[in-house]
Design a protein around this motif. Structure first.
Motif, PDB file in Angstrom:
ATOM      1  N   GLY A   1       0.790  -1.317  -0.077  1.00  0.00           N
ATOM      2  CA  GLY A   1      -0.168  -0.159  -0.073  1.00  0.00           C
ATOM      3  C   GLY A   1       0.716   1.211   0.010  1.00  0.00           C
ATOM      4  O   GLY A   1       2.052   1.369  -0.380  1.00  0.00           O
ATOM      5  N   TRP A   2       0.296   2.160   0.356  1.00  0.00           N
ATOM      6  CA  TRP A   2       0.773   3.754   0.262  1.00  0.00           C
ATOM      7  C   TRP A   2       1.677   3.916   1.734  1.00  0.00           C
ATOM      8  O   TRP A   2       1.047   4.112   2.615  1.00  0.00           O
ATOM      9  CB  TRP A   2      -0.030   4.577   0.102  1.00  0.00           C
ATOM     10  CG  TRP A   2       0.240   5.946  -0.240  1.00  0.00           C
ATOM     11  CD1 TRP A   2       0.633   7.230   0.365  1.00  0.00           C
ATOM     12  CD2 TRP A   2       0.621   6.528  -1.422  1.00  0.00           C
ATOM     13  NE1 TRP A   2       1.149   8.159  -0.228  1.00  0.00           N
ATOM     14  CE2 TRP A   2       1.139   7.689  -1.472  1.00  0.00           C
ATOM     15  CE3 TRP A   2       0.668   5.887  -2.727  1.00  0.00           C
ATOM     16  CZ2 TRP A   2       1.662   8.312  -2.543  1.00  0.00           C
ATOM     17  CZ3 TRP A   2       1.376   6.428  -4.013  1.00  0.00           C
ATOM     18  CH2 TRP A   2       1.702   7.927  -3.734  1.00  0.00           C
ATOM     19  N   PRO A   3       2.822   4.018   1.375  1.00  0.00           N
ATOM     20  CA  PRO A   3       3.937   4.281   2.684  1.00  0.00           C
ATOM     21  C   PRO A   3       3.453   5.553   3.254  1.00  0.00           C
ATOM     22  O   PRO A   3       3.171   6.534   2.613  1.00  0.00           O
ATOM     23  CB  PRO A   3       5.241   4.357   2.209  1.00  0.00           C
ATOM     24  CG  PRO A   3       5.065   3.674   1.009  1.00  0.00           C
ATOM     25  CD  PRO A   3       3.913   3.844   0.317  1.00  0.00           C
TER      26      PRO A   3
ATOM     27  N   TRP B   1       6.204  14.012   0.827  1.00  0.00           N
ATOM     28  CA  TRP B   1       7.374  14.152   0.142  1.00  0.00           C
ATOM     29  C   TRP B   1       7.098  14.455  -1.381  1.00  0.00           C
ATOM     30  O   TRP B   1       7.834  15.453  -1.939  1.00  0.00           O
ATOM     31  CB  TRP B   1       8.309  12.608   0.014  1.00  0.00           C
ATOM     32  CG  TRP B   1       9.334  12.857  -0.944  1.00  0.00           C
ATOM     33  CD1 TRP B   1      10.413  13.581  -0.758  1.00  0.00           C
ATOM     34  CD2 TRP B   1       9.358  12.108  -2.044  1.00  0.00           C
ATOM     35  NE1 TRP B   1      11.177  13.396  -1.825  1.00  0.00           N
ATOM     36  CE2 TRP B   1      10.700  12.285  -2.617  1.00  0.00           C
ATOM     37  CE3 TRP B   1       8.508  11.593  -2.891  1.00  0.00           C
ATOM     38  CZ2 TRP B   1      11.008  12.053  -3.813  1.00  0.00           C
ATOM     39  CZ3 TRP B   1       8.897  11.185  -4.158  1.00  0.00           C
ATOM     40  CH2 TRP B   1      10.342  11.491  -4.621  1.00  0.00           C
ATOM     41  N   ILE B   2       6.265  13.816  -1.872  1.00  0.00           N
ATOM     42  CA  ILE B   2       5.739  14.349  -3.183  1.00  0.00           C
ATOM     43  C   ILE B   2       4.938  15.685  -3.315  1.00  0.00           C
ATOM     44  O   ILE B   2       5.443  16.480  -4.305  1.00  0.00           O
ATOM     45  CB  ILE B   2       4.337  13.388  -3.774  1.00  0.00           C
ATOM     46  CG1 ILE B   2       4.889  12.053  -3.734  1.00  0.00           C
ATOM     47  CG2 ILE B   2       3.711  14.075  -4.917  1.00  0.00           C
ATOM     48  CD1 ILE B   2       3.953  10.810  -4.323  1.00  0.00           C
TER      49      ILE B   2
ATOM     50  N   ALA C   1       6.196  21.246  -5.183  1.00  0.00           N
ATOM     51  CA  ALA C   1       6.392  22.597  -4.798  1.00  0.00           C
ATOM     52  C   ALA C   1       7.877  23.020  -5.221  1.00  0.00           C
ATOM     53  O   ALA C   1       8.059  24.119  -5.864  1.00  0.00           O
ATOM     54  CB  ALA C   1       6.258  23.105  -3.267  1.00  0.00           C
ATOM     55  N   LEU C   2       8.897  22.408  -4.980  1.00  0.00           N
ATOM     56  CA  LEU C   2      10.276  22.596  -5.497  1.00  0.00           C
ATOM     57  C   LEU C   2      10.367  23.015  -6.924  1.00  0.00           C
ATOM     58  O   LEU C   2      11.000  23.662  -7.594  1.00  0.00           O
ATOM     59  CB  LEU C   2      11.177  21.525  -5.198  1.00  0.00           C
ATOM     60  CG  LEU C   2      11.684  21.546  -3.634  1.00  0.00           C
ATOM     61  CD1 LEU C   2      12.527  20.457  -3.343  1.00  0.00           C
ATOM     62  CD2 LEU C   2      12.238  23.097  -3.337  1.00  0.00           C
ATOM     63  N   PHE C   3       9.619  21.880  -7.750  1.00  0.00           N
ATOM     64  CA  PHE C   3       9.544  22.019  -9.210  1.00  0.00           C
ATOM     65  C   PHE C   3       8.927  23.350  -9.528  1.00  0.00           C
ATOM     66  O   PHE C   3       9.329  24.195 -10.559  1.00  0.00           O
ATOM     67  CB  PHE C   3       9.201  20.935  -9.558  1.00  0.00           C
ATOM     68  CG  PHE C   3      10.315  19.799  -9.994  1.00  0.00           C
ATOM     69  CD1 PHE C   3      11.136  19.836 -11.110  1.00  0.00           C
ATOM     70  CD2 PHE C   3      10.317  18.736  -9.258  1.00  0.00           C
ATOM     71  CE1 PHE C   3      11.896  19.129 -11.276  1.00  0.00           C
ATOM     72  CE2 PHE C   3      11.207  17.817  -9.547  1.00  0.00           C
ATOM     73  CZ  PHE C   3      12.192  18.078 -10.522  1.00  0.00           C
ATOM     74  N   ALA C   4       7.670  23.909  -8.984  1.00  0.00           N
ATOM     75  CA  ALA C   4       7.056  25.003  -9.128  1.00  0.00           C
ATOM     76  C   ALA C   4       7.826  26.170  -8.898  1.00  0.00           C
ATOM     77  O   ALA C   4       7.814  27.021  -9.714  1.00  0.00           O
ATOM     78  CB  ALA C   4       5.976  25.019  -8.484  1.00  0.00           C
ATOM     79  N   ALA C   5       8.679  26.086  -7.753  1.00  0.00           N
ATOM     80  CA  ALA C   5       9.470  27.115  -7.573  1.00  0.00           C
ATOM     81  C   ALA C   5      10.595  27.377  -8.558  1.00  0.00           C
ATOM     82  O   ALA C   5      11.253  28.664  -8.989  1.00  0.00           O
ATOM     83  CB  ALA C   5      10.152  27.097  -6.217  1.00  0.00           C
TER      84      ALA C   5
END
Length: 74
Positions: free
Chosen positions: A7-9, A15-16, A21-25
């Motif tokens: 399942g989803w950790p 983190w995603i 947000a880092l890529f948008a910045a």
């Protein structure tokens, strides 16, 4: 019976979101610098550091002091 860890950790969502947000910045900085590719490259470099820091924090390895390991010693 043991529980299998499928399942989803826990923590992956934050983190995603942080990476997005880092890529948008990075895109915004790239537009300000005149090249979106430079901004994306900077965002990629920073997101790798974000991944390392986040996984270290999740592993609860922050602030551990090992008196026998003081770095490189001759």
């Amino acid at each position: 019976m043991t529980n299998s860890r499928t399942g989803w950790p826990r923590g992956r969502t934050m983190w995603i979101l942080g990476t997005l947000a880092l890529f948008a910045a990075g895109v915004i900085v790239g537009i300000a610098l005149g090249s979106v590719w430079i901004g994306l490259l900077l965002a990629l470099i920073v997101s790798i550091g974000w991944l390392i820091a986040y996984e270290s924090w999740r592993g609860r390895n922050v602030g551990i002091y090992d008196r026998d390991d003081d770095g490189a010693q001759l």
